[in-house]
Design an enzyme around this catalytic site. Structure first.
Site, mmCIF file in Angstrom:
data_model
loop_
_atom_site.group_PDB
_atom_site.id
_atom_site.type_symbol
_atom_site.label_atom_id
_atom_site.label_comp_id
_atom_site.label_asym_id
_atom_site.label_seq_id
_atom_site.Cartn_x
_atom_site.Cartn_y
_atom_site.Cartn_z
ATOM 1 N N SER A 50 0.838 -1.199 0.000
ATOM 2 C CA SER A 50 0.000 0.000 0.000
ATOM 3 C C SER A 50 0.883 1.263 0.000
ATOM 4 O O SER A 50 1.698 1.428 -0.903
ATOM 5 C CB SER A 50 -0.972 -0.065 1.182
ATOM 6 O OG SER A 50 -2.033 0.840 1.009
ATOM 7 N N LEU A 51 0.787 2.121 1.015
ATOM 8 C CA LEU A 51 1.669 3.295 1.094
ATOM 9 C C LEU A 51 3.139 2.871 1.035
ATOM 10 O O LEU A 51 3.967 3.532 0.398
ATOM 11 C CB LEU A 51 1.390 4.075 2.392
ATOM 12 C CG LEU A 51 2.379 5.185 2.765
ATOM 13 C CD1 LEU A 51 2.352 6.312 1.746
ATOM 14 C CD2 LEU A 51 2.082 5.730 4.161
ATOM 15 N N PHE A 98 -10.647 2.948 7.970
ATOM 16 C CA PHE A 98 -9.728 2.691 6.856
ATOM 17 C C PHE A 98 -9.326 1.210 6.842
ATOM 18 O O PHE A 98 -9.254 0.581 5.785
ATOM 19 C CB PHE A 98 -8.495 3.593 7.009
ATOM 20 C CG PHE A 98 -7.673 3.736 5.761
ATOM 21 C CD1 PHE A 98 -8.096 4.553 4.727
ATOM 22 C CD2 PHE A 98 -6.462 3.077 5.621
ATOM 23 C CE1 PHE A 98 -7.332 4.708 3.569
ATOM 24 C CE2 PHE A 98 -5.691 3.222 4.469
ATOM 25 C CZ PHE A 98 -6.129 4.045 3.443
ATOM 26 N N GLN A 137 -10.100 -2.255 4.109
ATOM 27 C CA GLN A 137 -9.023 -3.036 3.502
ATOM 28 C C GLN A 137 -9.353 -4.519 3.377
ATOM 29 O O GLN A 137 -8.734 -5.217 2.576
ATOM 30 C CB GLN A 137 -7.739 -2.862 4.317
ATOM 31 C CG GLN A 137 -7.321 -1.422 4.382
ATOM 32 C CD GLN A 137 -5.942 -1.236 4.948
ATOM 33 O OE1 GLN A 137 -5.163 -2.162 5.052
ATOM 34 N NE2 GLN A 137 -5.624 -0.015 5.306
ATOM 35 N N ASP A 149 -9.939 -5.917 -3.805
ATOM 36 C CA ASP A 149 -9.397 -4.717 -3.152
ATOM 37 C C ASP A 149 -10.285 -3.500 -3.431
ATOM 38 O O ASP A 149 -10.531 -3.152 -4.581
ATOM 39 C CB ASP A 149 -7.975 -4.462 -3.677
ATOM 40 C CG ASP A 149 -7.191 -3.474 -2.831
ATOM 41 O OD1 ASP A 149 -7.817 -2.664 -2.118
ATOM 42 O OD2 ASP A 149 -5.956 -3.514 -2.885
ATOM 43 N N HIS A 188 -7.313 -6.040 0.259
ATOM 44 C CA HIS A 188 -6.146 -5.147 0.311
ATOM 45 C C HIS A 188 -4.962 -5.736 1.086
ATOM 46 O O HIS A 188 -3.880 -5.163 1.074
ATOM 47 C CB HIS A 188 -6.577 -3.809 0.933
ATOM 48 C CG HIS A 188 -5.597 -2.695 0.728
ATOM 49 N ND1 HIS A 188 -5.248 -2.214 -0.522
ATOM 50 C CD2 HIS A 188 -4.875 -1.958 1.618
ATOM 51 C CE1 HIS A 188 -4.365 -1.232 -0.384
ATOM 52 N NE2 HIS A 188 -4.123 -1.063 0.898
#
EC number: 3.1.1.85
Length: 256
Positions: A82-83, A143, A147, A207, A235
């Site tokens: 992800s990030l 959040f 995911q 996702d 995710h």
């Protein structure tokens, strides 16, 4: 003190650095770290400002990458979720000689939806930023729930993520906000066309944050890279499909 928390496990002849996603920390890898450390010298990292890497404010993507690199082995496979995928990609772009292979997991070179580019609607990311200042623990939990939505093990996967977050002190609001700013603004689609190292991209079919529509688009844009979609993952495929996930990384090791 600005110290990056870093843990090394295993004795493999290939180094593998794991970078976690927004709001989380390196504890998220505990479901696979034993297996991976039997094949690699494994490096678990808390990104600056997250988990045990305290004393950092909000950083740009470039500064985050440089901070992580300072404690890294000379050469490694870099895997970012992800990030963390953006951080690993940034390192591959600026220090290709340090990157044996690049692996991105449920990551996008451009998380924000743009013209003819699927992604998270900018107002959703802006909404998360707004809510952070109101009730940031609840915002992080929302959040996390996003995911794992849709998978057969969604509830237990969400619990695993929440446990990871709550195991350590929450990041500062400005650090969380800075991470969202990176997700909202960064676009590495064009720069990553030219990375010289093996490049593996892993996705979850379900996702909700990185739409599967980006996969064929990036296959075309980055023909030198390989993609793989976990059919029943969202995710966090390493949590829902740990065995399959580790197999792919061990297979990659044989090729680099």
């Amino acid at each position: 003190m600005n110290n990056i928390w870093w843990q090394t496990k295993g004795q493999g002849n290939v180094h593998l650095v794991l970078l976690h996603g927004w709001g989380l920390n390196a504890e998220v890898w505990r479901c696979i770290d034993e297996e991976l450390s039997s094949h690699f010298t494994l490096h678990l990292v808390d990104l600056p400002g997250f988990g045990r890497s305290r004393g950092f404010g909000a950083l740009s993507l470039a500064d985050m990458a440089e901070a992580v690199l300072q404690q890294a082995p000379d050469k490694a496979i870099w895997l970012g979720w992800s990030l963390g995928g953006l951080v690993a990609s940034q390192i591959a772009l600026t220090h290709p000689e340090r990157v044996q292979a690049l692996v991105t997991v449920a990551s996008s070179p451009c998380f924000s939806a743009r013209d003819e580019w699927p992604g998270i609607k900018p107002d959703v990311l802006a909404g998360f930023q707004q809510q952070l200042s109101d009730d940031f623990q609840r915002t992080v939990e929302r959040f996390l729930a996003l995911q794992t939505m849709g998978t057969e093990t969604a509830r237990q996967d969400a619990r695993a993520l929440k446990k990871t977050v709550l195991a350590l002190p929450m990041p500062e609001v400005d650090v969380l906000n800075g991470g969202l700013e990176i997700l909202k603004t960064v676009d590495l689609r064009q720069p990553l066309q030219n990375v010289p190292m093996p490049f593996l991209r892993l996705y979850g079919y379900l996702d909700g944050l990185v739409p599967r529509k980006v996969v064929p688009m990036l296959d075309k844009l980055w023909p030198h890279s390989e993609s793989y979609i976990f059919a029943k993952a969202a995710h966090a495929p390493f949590i829902s499909h740990p065995v399959e996930f580790c197999h792919l990384l061990v297979a990659l090791k044989q090729r680099v």
